[in-house]
Design a protein around this motif. Structure first.
Motif, PDB file in Angstrom:
ATOM      1  N   TYR A 165       2.967   6.656 -10.612  1.00 43.69           N
ATOM      2  CA  TYR A 165       2.046   5.697 -11.210  1.00 43.69           C
ATOM      3  C   TYR A 165       0.632   6.246 -11.342  1.00 43.69           C
ATOM      4  O   TYR A 165      -0.019   6.026 -12.362  1.00 43.69           O
ATOM      5  CB  TYR A 165       1.999   4.422 -10.369  1.00 43.69           C
ATOM      6  N   SER A 166       0.142   6.950 -10.314  1.00 46.48           N
ATOM      7  CA  SER A 166      -1.297   7.219 -10.262  1.00 46.48           C
ATOM      8  C   SER A 166      -1.696   8.683 -10.139  1.00 46.48           C
ATOM      9  O   SER A 166      -2.877   8.995 -10.242  1.00 46.48           O
ATOM     10  CB  SER A 166      -1.913   6.447  -9.087  1.00 46.48           C
ATOM     11  N   HIS A 167      -0.747   9.595  -9.934  1.00 45.11           N
ATOM     12  CA  HIS A 167      -1.135  10.987  -9.733  1.00 45.11           C
ATOM     13  C   HIS A 167      -1.846  11.525 -10.985  1.00 45.11           C
ATOM     14  O   HIS A 167      -1.405  11.313 -12.113  1.00 45.11           O
ATOM     15  CB  HIS A 167       0.091  11.841  -9.418  1.00 45.11           C
ATOM     16  N   SER A 168      -2.939  12.227 -10.775  1.00 44.29           N
ATOM     17  CA  SER A 168      -3.777  12.636 -11.896  1.00 44.29           C
ATOM     18  C   SER A 168      -3.109  13.662 -12.795  1.00 44.29           C
ATOM     19  O   SER A 168      -3.478  13.796 -13.964  1.00 44.29           O
ATOM     20  CB  SER A 168      -5.108  13.194 -11.380  1.00 44.29           C
TER      21      SER A 168
ATOM     22  N   PRO B 288       0.795  -1.233   0.000  1.00 40.16           N
ATOM     23  CA  PRO B 288       0.000   0.000   0.000  1.00 40.16           C
ATOM     24  C   PRO B 288       0.827   1.282   0.000  1.00 40.16           C
ATOM     25  O   PRO B 288       0.322   2.349  -0.322  1.00 40.16           O
ATOM     26  CB  PRO B 288      -0.825  -0.128   1.290  1.00 40.16           C
ATOM     27  N   VAL B 289       2.126   1.191   0.345  1.00 40.36           N
ATOM     28  CA  VAL B 289       2.969   2.375   0.329  1.00 40.36           C
ATOM     29  C   VAL B 289       3.110   2.930  -1.088  1.00 40.36           C
ATOM     30  O   VAL B 289       3.387   4.099  -1.277  1.00 40.36           O
ATOM     31  CB  VAL B 289       4.352   2.060   0.941  1.00 40.36           C
ATOM     32  N   TYR B 290       2.855   2.077  -2.081  1.00 35.99           N
ATOM     33  CA  TYR B 290       2.983   2.588  -3.448  1.00 35.99           C
ATOM     34  C   TYR B 290       2.013   3.746  -3.662  1.00 35.99           C
ATOM     35  O   TYR B 290       2.313   4.696  -4.397  1.00 35.99           O
ATOM     36  CB  TYR B 290       2.772   1.471  -4.473  1.00 35.99           C
TER      37      TYR B 290
ATOM     38  N   ILE C 156     -11.278   7.193  -8.072  1.00 35.72           N
ATOM     39  CA  ILE C 156     -11.564   5.929  -7.397  1.00 35.72           C
ATOM     40  C   ILE C 156     -11.069   6.033  -5.971  1.00 35.72           C
ATOM     41  O   ILE C 156     -10.294   6.934  -5.627  1.00 35.72           O
ATOM     42  CB  ILE C 156     -10.887   4.737  -8.119  1.00 35.72           C
ATOM     43  N   ALA C 157     -11.492   5.127  -5.136  1.00 33.99           N
ATOM     44  CA  ALA C 157     -11.068   5.142  -3.737  1.00 33.99           C
ATOM     45  C   ALA C 157      -9.549   5.156  -3.664  1.00 33.99           C
ATOM     46  O   ALA C 157      -8.882   4.321  -4.262  1.00 33.99           O
ATOM     47  CB  ALA C 157     -11.628   3.928  -3.010  1.00 33.99           C
ATOM     48  N   GLY C 158      -9.002   6.104  -2.907  1.00 32.51           N
ATOM     49  CA  GLY C 158      -7.556   6.212  -2.777  1.00 32.51           C
ATOM     50  C   GLY C 158      -6.881   7.005  -3.872  1.00 32.51           C
ATOM     51  O   GLY C 158      -5.674   7.212  -3.830  1.00 32.51           O
ATOM     52  N   ALA C 159      -7.643   7.437  -4.884  1.00 27.37           N
ATOM     53  CA  ALA C 159      -7.064   8.195  -5.995  1.00 27.37           C
ATOM     54  C   ALA C 159      -8.035   9.280  -6.410  1.00 27.37           C
ATOM     55  O   ALA C 159      -8.719   9.185  -7.424  1.00 27.37           O
ATOM     56  CB  ALA C 159      -6.736   7.280  -7.163  1.00 27.37           C
ATOM     57  N   VAL C 160      -8.143  10.301  -5.578  1.00 29.21           N
ATOM     58  CA  VAL C 160      -9.014  11.441  -5.858  1.00 29.21           C
ATOM     59  C   VAL C 160      -8.239  12.719  -5.586  1.00 29.21           C
ATOM     60  O   VAL C 160      -7.266  12.733  -4.837  1.00 29.21           O
ATOM     61  CB  VAL C 160     -10.293  11.413  -4.997  1.00 29.21           C
ATOM     62  N   ASP C 161      -8.675  13.814  -6.226  1.00 33.09           N
ATOM     63  CA  ASP C 161      -8.072  15.111  -5.960  1.00 33.09           C
ATOM     64  C   ASP C 161      -8.850  15.882  -4.898  1.00 33.09           C
ATOM     65  O   ASP C 161      -8.265  16.572  -4.071  1.00 33.09           O
ATOM     66  CB  ASP C 161      -8.008  15.937  -7.252  1.00 33.09           C
ATOM     67  N   VAL C 162     -10.170  15.783  -4.941  1.00 34.12           N
ATOM     68  CA  VAL C 162     -11.033  16.484  -3.990  1.00 34.12           C
ATOM     69  C   VAL C 162     -12.205  15.574  -3.646  1.00 34.12           C
ATOM     70  O   VAL C 162     -12.734  14.868  -4.519  1.00 34.12           O
ATOM     71  CB  VAL C 162     -11.558  17.814  -4.578  1.00 34.12           C
ATOM     72  N   THR C 163     -12.631  15.606  -2.375  1.00 33.32           N
ATOM     73  CA  THR C 163     -13.785  14.834  -1.928  1.00 33.32           C
ATOM     74  C   THR C 163     -14.725  15.728  -1.129  1.00 33.32           C
ATOM     75  O   THR C 163     -14.273  16.610  -0.393  1.00 33.32           O
ATOM     76  CB  THR C 163     -13.344  13.656  -1.036  1.00 33.32           C
ATOM     77  N   SER C 164     -16.029  15.527  -1.303  1.00 32.72           N
ATOM     78  CA  SER C 164     -17.016  16.171  -0.451  1.00 32.72           C
ATOM     79  C   SER C 164     -17.972  15.100   0.044  1.00 32.72           C
ATOM     80  O   SER C 164     -18.609  14.409  -0.751  1.00 32.72           O
ATOM     81  CB  SER C 164     -17.785  17.249  -1.216  1.00 32.72           C
ATOM     82  N   MET C 165     -18.044  14.940   1.368  1.00 35.78           N
ATOM     83  CA  MET C 165     -18.867  13.862   1.914  1.00 35.78           C
ATOM     84  C   MET C 165     -19.611  14.324   3.169  1.00 35.78           C
ATOM     85  O   MET C 165     -19.618  13.673   4.205  1.00 35.78           O
ATOM     86  CB  MET C 165     -18.012  12.634   2.218  1.00 35.78           C
TER      87      MET C 165
END
Length: 614
Positions: A171-174, A162-164, A567-576
Motif C-alpha cells: 500500500y505505502s512503500h515508496s 497499525p500492522v498494515y 509523512i510520519a511512519g512513511a519515510v525512507d531516511v530520517t535525520s533528527m
C-alpha cells in the motif's frame, strides 16, 4: 498458472492472539515454537481446451441466429446428438452420449458428453460440430484457475490496524507500493460495489461487515462440493483442496477468494488486523472456482450477472457491480464465450479487471488476460521490478504489487485475510495470509477503480477508467527484462484520484519547492511544528544522494522519501540530530524524484538546505 514448488506442510501455529486471528512470519521469532516451512498451494494451468487431467467433457456451442437449434432446446439437443454420431466416436466408445446442460446468458449452449474425451477425440468432436452450417462457433468449455499462490507461516505480530504499516508494504512503500494512503485522503470507496469472481469467501471478522450476499455459479457438484449441479445463493467457499490425482493436481485449499476480497475491502480502522484498499466499498462475492478450477461457461454467466445482466434460472442481482475482479485464468487465447460476456459487462458500464497470469510468458496466450475490453494486470515486487512469475507483453495494461516471494517476510508477499485449514474452512480458523501472484496484483487495481468511482461526479465509463489508470501509473523504478513489457507502469492510486479531486494542502507533491544539485537554499525559517517540502529529480547513473542543513539557530529534522511526500511512519531516511546540522543520506537505486521535508523540531531561522547527488 503458478507452479507448485513445495507440497510439504509443517503446521506449527503458535499462540493465537486475543481474538483468535493469526499473522505469520517465515522467520523463527522469539516465542514461536518452531520455524515454519512455507505452505504453497500451487496453481497449474491445464493445456489449452482441456480439463486438468487432459480430458474434456463439456463444450460451448453458439448456433446461428434464426437456426432451428437456436430457436428450440430440443432441436439443439438433436443437433448435438447427430454431430456425435457423425464424429464416429460412438462406434469406438459404447455408451457415449451427449446432453444439453443449459443456455448461457451470452446465447450459447453448453453441452456435455457422458464420458471424458482425450485430446484426439475432443478435436474430432469439435471439428464435426464446426462443420454444421447452423453452428456459429464451438469451443471447449475450459477450466480456469486462480492465479495466486499461498504461503502460510507461524504468527508474529498481534493483529491490529497499525500492522498494515509493518506488513502491507504494497500500500505505502515508496518504491514498490501503490500509494494508497495518499488516495485515502480523497476516497475510501463509499457506495461502490466490487464483484470478486473467485473461490467464494469464508467467514472472517475483519471482512464480514463489507460483504454483500453473493451467488455460487458452479454447475458441477464435483467442483463445487455442494452435492448438486444446481447453482445456489451465497458464495461460501467450501474449500478447493483435491486429493484425487486423476482429477487434477493434488493441492490444499487456498481460500483465494477471501484473500482477494480482503485486498479490495477488508474492514479498516476497526482496531484489528490489516487494511483494505477501498475499505468503505462493498464486495459482491461470486463463486466460480472450486475443486480443480472452474468452467468458462460458469464464469461467463457470472460476469453477466455481476454486471446487472440477466441469467436464466438465477435471481436478478440486487447489487450490480461497478467493477469486476477476476484473479483467474488459463492457457489459450481469449474464448469467444468469455469475450461475449466481458463485452456485455462493459456495455452495462462495469469495468473488468483481470490478472495477467503467473507463467512468466506472454499474456497473449492466456484467457481472460488476452481478452479485449479488460484491464490486464501484471505483478511487481517491493523493489518495483517485474515479479519473477508474472506474465508480460503488450496485453498487460499496467502492473501492481503482487509480491515477489524472494524478499522475505513481510516484503515478499501480499498480506490479507484467509483461513488456516488445509481442507474445509470449518476445520480451520480465520488468519492473515501472505500470498504472491498476479491474483494479488489485480484486486489492488479493482479497488482503485472503486476509489475513483466513489468520487466521480458521474460514473466513469470503463474506457475512461482504463485511460486514467494507465496515464497516472508511475514509471518502473528499475529496468525490466528485455522484451518483457509490463504495461504503462506501476499503479499509483494517489495520482489517479488526483485527476478527479486535485490534492490540496502542504503535503501535495505539487507544492514542493524544486532543488538543484549542489545549489544551497538559504535563509529558511519556521515555527516549531512547521513543515516545508522540497524535491529534487535524480538522473540515471547517480549512486547516492545527500540532504544537508546547516547554519542559523533552532532545531530542524529532515524526512526523506522517494516518489512522494514523507509523512510520519512513511519515510525512507530520517535525520533528527539536536540543532540544525542535519545530514540524510540515501543510496540511489532508482532514478526519479526524491522529496525532503524540513520539520521545525523547535523554531528555527537562517538555516541553509542543500541536496547533493553523485
Amino acid at each position: 498458472m503458478f507452479p507448485t514448488t513445495n507440497r510439504s506442510h509443517v503446521r506449527a501455529l503458535a499462540a493465537a492472539v486475543s481474538f483468535g486471528l493469526l499473522i505469520a512470519s517465515t522467520a523463527s521469532t522469539a516465542g514461536a515454537a518452531t520455524a515454519i516451512a512455507p505452505r504453497v498451494a500451487g496453481v497449474q494451468a491445464a493445456p489449452s481446451g482441456t480439463s486438468p487431467n487432459g480430458r474434456q467433457t463439456r463444450f460451448i456451442v453458439r448456433y446461428r441466429s434464426g437456426s432451428a437449434p437456436m430457436l428450440s432446446a430440443s432441436s439443439a439437443l438433436s443437433s448435438a446428438r447427430n454431430a456425435l454420431v457423425r464424429s464416429g466416436l460412438t462406434a469406438s466408445r459404447p455408451g457415449l452420449s451427449v446432453r444439453r446442460v443449459r443456455r448461457l446468458a451470452t446465447g450459447a449452449d453448453v453441452i456435455a458428453v457422458s464420458k471424458p474425451l482425450d485430446a484426439v477425440a475432443t478435436a474430432t468432436l469439435l471439428r464435426t460440430l464446426r462443420a454444421d452450417p447452423a453452428v456459429a462457433y464451438v469451443e471447449a468449455d475450459r477450466r480456469l484457475y486462480h492465479t495466486g499462490s499461498q504461503h502460510r507461516y507461524g504468527p508474529d505480530l498481534a493483529p491490529n490496524d497499525p500492522v498494515y504499516g509493518a506488513y502491507q508494504w504494497h500500500y505505502s512503500h515508496s518504491v514498490g507500493g501503490m500509494y494508497a494512503p495518499g488516495a485515502w485522503d480523497t476516497a475510501t470507496g463509499t457506495g461502490v460495489v466490487v464483484a470478486v469472481l473467485d473461490t467464494g469467501v469464508v467467514a472472517h471478522p475483519d471482512l464480514d461487515a463489507n460483504l454483500l450476499p453473493g451467488y455460487d455459479f458452479i454447475s458441477d457438484a464435483f467442483v463445487s462440493r455442494r452435492g448438486s449441479d444446481a447453482r445456489a445463493a451465497g458464495a461460501h467457499d467450501y474449500g478447493d483442496w483435491n486429493d484425487d490425482p486423476d482429477a487434477c493436481p493434488v493441492s490444499d485449499s487456498s481460500f483465494h477468494g477471501t484473500h482477494t476480497a480482503g485486498t479490495v475491502a477488508e474492514v479498516t480502522n476497526n482496531g484489528i488486523g490489516l487494511a483494505g484498499v477501498a475499505h468503505n466499498a462493498k464486495v459482491l462475492p461470486v463463486r466460480v472456482l472450486g475443486r480443480c478450477g472452474g468452467y468458462t461457461s460458469d464464469i461467463a454467466d457470472a460476469i453477466v450477472w455481476a454486471s446487472g445482466g440477466t441469467v436464466a434460472g438465477v435471481p436478478a442481482n440486487a447489487n450490480p457491480a461497478e467493477v469486476i475482479n477476476m484473479s483467474l485464468g488459463g492457457e489459450g487465447a481469449c474464448d469467444a464465450t468469455m469475450q461475449a460476456a466481458i463485452d456485455t459487462a462493459v456495455a452495462n458500464g462495469t469495468t473488468v479487471v483481470v490478472s495477467g497470469g503467473n507463467s512468466n510468458a506472454d499474456a497473449a496466450g492466456f484467457s481472460p488476460a488476452s481478452c479485449n475490453n479488460v484491464i490486464t494486470v501484471g505483478a511487481t515486487g517491493i523493489k518495483g521490478g517485474k515479479a519473477f512469475y508474472s506474465n508480460y507483453g503488450t496485453r498487460i495494461d499496467l502492473s501492481a504489487p503482487g509480491g515477489n516471494g524472494q524478499e522475505g517476510v513481510p516484503y515478499g508477499y501480499v498480506w490479507q485475510t484467509g483461513n488456516d485449514s488445509l481442507t474445509s474452512p470449518e476445520l480451520g480458523s480465520p488468519v492473515y495470509v501472505g500470498m504472491i501472484g498476479t491474483s494479488m496484483a489485480a484486486p489492488h487495481v479493482s479497488a482503485t477503480v472503486a476509489l475513483l468511482q466513489s468520487v466521480a461526479k458521474t460514473p466513469l465509463a470503463p474506457a475512461q477508467v482504463e485511460t486514467t489508470l494507465k496515464a497516472t501509473a508511475r514509471p518502473f523504478p528499475v529496468a525490466l527484462p528485455s522484451g518483457q513489457p509490463m504495461g504503462s507502469g506501476i499503479l499509483n492510486a494517489k495520482a489517479a484520484l488526483a485527476t478527479l479531486v486535485p490534492c490540496q494542502g502542504a503535503d501535495c507533491e505539487g507544492n514542493a519547492r524544486a532543488l538543484a544539485n549542489r545549489v544551497p537554499v538559504k535563509g529558511l525559517s519556521g515555527a516549531a511544528g512547521s513543515e516545508r517540502l522540497f524535491a529534487i529529480t535524480v538522473p540515471l547513473g547517480a549512486t547516492g544522494l545527500s540532504f544537508l542543513t546547516y547554519g542559523g539557530t533552532g532545531d530542524v529534522t529532515l524526512l526523506v522519501r522517494y516518489g512522494q511526500t514523507p509523512i510520519a511512519g512513511a519515510v525512507d531516511v530520517t535525520s533528527m540530530r539536536p540543532g540544525n546540522n542535519e545530514t540524510a543520506r540515501i543510496a540511489v537505486t532508482r532514478a526519479g524524484t526524491y522529496y525532503v521535508k524540513v520539520v521545525g523540531t523547535k523554531a528555527y531561522t537562517g538555516v541553509t538546505l542543500e541536496a547533493r547527488h553523485y
